[in-house]
Write a protein that holds these residues in place. Structure first.
Motif, PDB file in Angstrom:
ATOM      1  N   LEU A  68      -8.977   6.464  -9.222  1.00  0.00           N
ATOM      2  CA  LEU A  68      -8.854   5.362  -8.273  1.00  0.00           C
ATOM      3  C   LEU A  68      -8.978   5.875  -6.848  1.00  0.00           C
ATOM      4  N   GLY A  69      -9.613   5.069  -5.999  1.00  0.00           N
ATOM      5  CA  GLY A  69      -9.739   5.391  -4.589  1.00  0.00           C
ATOM      6  C   GLY A  69      -8.789   4.562  -3.751  1.00  0.00           C
ATOM      7  N   PRO A  70      -8.788   4.780  -2.452  1.00  0.00           N
ATOM      8  CA  PRO A  70      -7.831   4.101  -1.563  1.00  0.00           C
ATOM      9  C   PRO A  70      -7.903   2.581  -1.591  1.00  0.00           C
ATOM     10  N   GLU A  71      -9.056   1.997  -1.864  1.00  0.00           N
ATOM     11  CA  GLU A  71      -9.168   0.539  -1.825  1.00  0.00           C
ATOM     12  C   GLU A  71      -9.028  -0.123  -3.192  1.00  0.00           C
ATOM     13  N   ASP A  72      -8.861   0.668  -4.252  1.00  0.00           N
ATOM     14  CA  ASP A  72      -8.650   0.083  -5.578  1.00  0.00           C
ATOM     15  C   ASP A  72      -7.209  -0.396  -5.702  1.00  0.00           C
ATOM     16  N   TYR A  73      -7.003  -1.519  -6.379  1.00  0.00           N
ATOM     17  CA  TYR A  73      -5.641  -2.018  -6.605  1.00  0.00           C
ATOM     18  C   TYR A  73      -5.407  -2.151  -8.104  1.00  0.00           C
ATOM     19  N   HIS A  74      -4.188  -1.862  -8.540  1.00  0.00           N
ATOM     20  CA  HIS A  74      -3.967  -1.798  -9.989  1.00  0.00           C
ATOM     21  C   HIS A  74      -2.492  -1.927 -10.343  1.00  0.00           C
ATOM     22  N   ASP A  75      -2.263  -2.175 -11.644  1.00  0.00           N
ATOM     23  CA  ASP A  75      -0.956  -2.031 -12.253  1.00  0.00           C
ATOM     24  C   ASP A  75      -1.166  -1.898 -13.755  1.00  0.00           C
ATOM     25  N   PHE A  76      -0.068  -1.668 -14.505  1.00  0.00           N
ATOM     26  CA  PHE A  76      -0.153  -1.462 -15.948  1.00  0.00           C
ATOM     27  C   PHE A  76       0.697  -2.482 -16.689  1.00  0.00           C
ATOM     28  N   ALA A  77       0.234  -2.874 -17.881  1.00  0.00           N
ATOM     29  CA  ALA A  77       1.052  -3.597 -18.853  1.00  0.00           C
ATOM     30  C   ALA A  77       1.228  -2.636 -20.035  1.00  0.00           C
ATOM     31  N   ILE A  78       2.419  -2.088 -20.192  1.00  0.00           N
ATOM     32  CA  ILE A  78       2.662  -1.054 -21.204  1.00  0.00           C
ATOM     33  C   ILE A  78       3.028  -1.709 -22.532  1.00  0.00           C
TER      34      ILE A  78
ATOM     35  N   ARG B 224       0.859  -1.186   0.000  1.00  0.00           N
ATOM     36  CA  ARG B 224       0.000   0.000   0.000  1.00  0.00           C
ATOM     37  C   ARG B 224       0.897   1.239   0.000  1.00  0.00           C
ATOM     38  N   TYR B 225       0.741   2.074  -1.026  1.00  0.00           N
ATOM     39  CA  TYR B 225       1.547   3.293  -1.119  1.00  0.00           C
ATOM     40  C   TYR B 225       0.926   4.393  -0.268  1.00  0.00           C
ATOM     41  N   ILE B 226       1.789   5.167   0.397  1.00  0.00           N
ATOM     42  CA  ILE B 226       1.339   6.216   1.311  1.00  0.00           C
ATOM     43  C   ILE B 226       1.722   7.578   0.743  1.00  0.00           C
TER      44      ILE B 226
ATOM     45  N   HIS C  74      -3.466   2.243  -2.393  1.00  0.00           N
ATOM     46  CA  HIS C  74      -2.973   3.528  -1.904  1.00  0.00           C
ATOM     47  C   HIS C  74      -3.697   3.904  -0.621  1.00  0.00           C
ATOM     48  N   THR C  75      -3.213   4.959   0.012  1.00  0.00           N
ATOM     49  CA  THR C  75      -3.964   5.562   1.124  1.00  0.00           C
ATOM     50  C   THR C  75      -4.624   6.850   0.653  1.00  0.00           C
ATOM     51  N   TYR C  76      -4.687   7.063  -0.658  1.00  0.00           N
ATOM     52  CA  TYR C  76      -5.133   8.343  -1.206  1.00  0.00           C
ATOM     53  C   TYR C  76      -5.921   8.114  -2.495  1.00  0.00           C
ATOM     54  N   PHE C  77      -6.433   9.209  -3.059  1.00  0.00           N
ATOM     55  CA  PHE C  77      -7.106   9.170  -4.347  1.00  0.00           C
ATOM     56  C   PHE C  77      -6.099   9.504  -5.447  1.00  0.00           C
ATOM     57  N   GLU C  78      -6.411   9.049  -6.659  1.00  0.00           N
ATOM     58  CA  GLU C  78      -5.461   9.219  -7.749  1.00  0.00           C
ATOM     59  C   GLU C  78      -6.218   9.405  -9.069  1.00  0.00           C
ATOM     60  N   ILE C  79      -5.957  10.527  -9.744  1.00  0.00           N
ATOM     61  CA  ILE C  79      -6.447  10.725 -11.115  1.00  0.00           C
ATOM     62  C   ILE C  79      -5.279  10.416 -12.037  1.00  0.00           C
TER      63      ILE C  79
END
Length: 278
Positions: free
Chosen positions: A59-69, A3-5, A27-32
């Motif tokens: 994305l909100g604090p409880e969403d989890y994600h990554d990217f395949a570029i 979890r990123y802070i 995360h512990t935060y929101f992210e656009i």
């Protein structure tokens, strides 16, 4: 899962990459997330969404994600805590307040990129350019005021697009989406979230609405309401200076003791211990 802070209320992270170097994380935060160029796959909460230039994710604090570029991608991440909108001089009854609150408590991740319309993407891109320039200059006390105004405009555009479009890939029945939205909009008024009241609002029998919700989502309606409320309370404990009594009152608890008992029951921690851990 890592979890990123975020150690400040707000920051911007702008970079290019051909390979995604971060493991799946929360995360512990929101992210656009703005996709300024490139293409690939964005994995969010176990779903796969193709991305390309102009796409925007929230994305909100409880969403989890990554990217395949797949192609060199230029990203811009705006990271913020909900507390940046709790400015003391802001009128809490302003019409934009409930819209933004609903946006930040509504899962947008059954829809992939929030913005589809080309003109809407351009508006957001222009706002982002101004915000980045102000972020680089960072002239107090003007920056915080300009930042909040620009962020408010961005979030209102995202809300207009999110609430005005159909999911790109339906996850649950549309009636369940309506119930979810209603719960999120009335989470601070427990009396309006009783099974009997919800059944009346959505024209179901009380016993049937619970069965219907669980069949469509795999989770009981009562449990969903409690989990959603606890998630918001955790954000208050982490990012606001409110006392336990104030938080209990905000979420409609009869008293602080009842609030603390329920929080401990569902998290294994007292609110005070949870706040100290961070």
């Amino acid at each position: 899962m890592k979890r990123y802070i975020l150690h400040t209320p707000f920051n911007i992270y702008h970079f290019e990459a051909t390979t995604w170097l971060h493991a799946v994380h929360k995360h512990t935060y929101f992210e656009i997330i703005f996709i300024l160029k490139g293409a690939g796959i964005h994995h969010i909460n176990g779903n796969r969404f193709g991305y390309s230039q102009g796409d925007v994710f929230l994305l909100g604090p409880e969403d989890y994600h990554d990217f395949a570029i797949h192609e060199l991608t230029e990203f811009c991440f705006i990271r913020f805590n909900e507390s940046i909108h709790d400015h003391p001089v802001v009128d809490k009854d302003s019409p934009w307040q409930p819209i933004i609150k609903t946006l930040l408590t509504t899962s947008s991740q059954s829809r992939g990129s929030i913005v589809v319309d080309k003109q809407e993407k351009e508006k957001l891109r222009h706002l982002l350019m101004v915000l980045e320039e102000e972020y680089e200059r960072h002239q107090p006390p003007y920056f915080a005021i300009i930042r909040d105004s620009l962020m408010r405009s961005m979030l209102m555009i995202l809300a207009r697009n999110l609430f005005g479009q159909a999911p790109s890939r339906p996850v649950v029945n549309a009636s369940v989406e309506a119930i979810l939205m209603y719960v999120q909009q009335h989470i601070y008024r427990p009396k309006e979230l009783s099974i009997e009241h919800l059944a009346d609002v959505f024209h179901y029998a009380p016993a049937y609405i619970s069965l219907f919700f669980k069949k469509q989502t795999g989770e009981s309606l009562k449990k969903y309401i409690i989990k959603h409320r606890i998630k918001l309370i955790e954000a208050r404990l982490l990012y606001s200076p409110l006392t336990l009594a104030q938080i209990a009152d905000e979420f409609g608890y009869t008293d602080e003791s009842h609030f603390c008992k329920q929080f401990r029951k569902y998290t294994g921690n007292t609110p005070t211990a949870f706040r100290k851990q961070t």
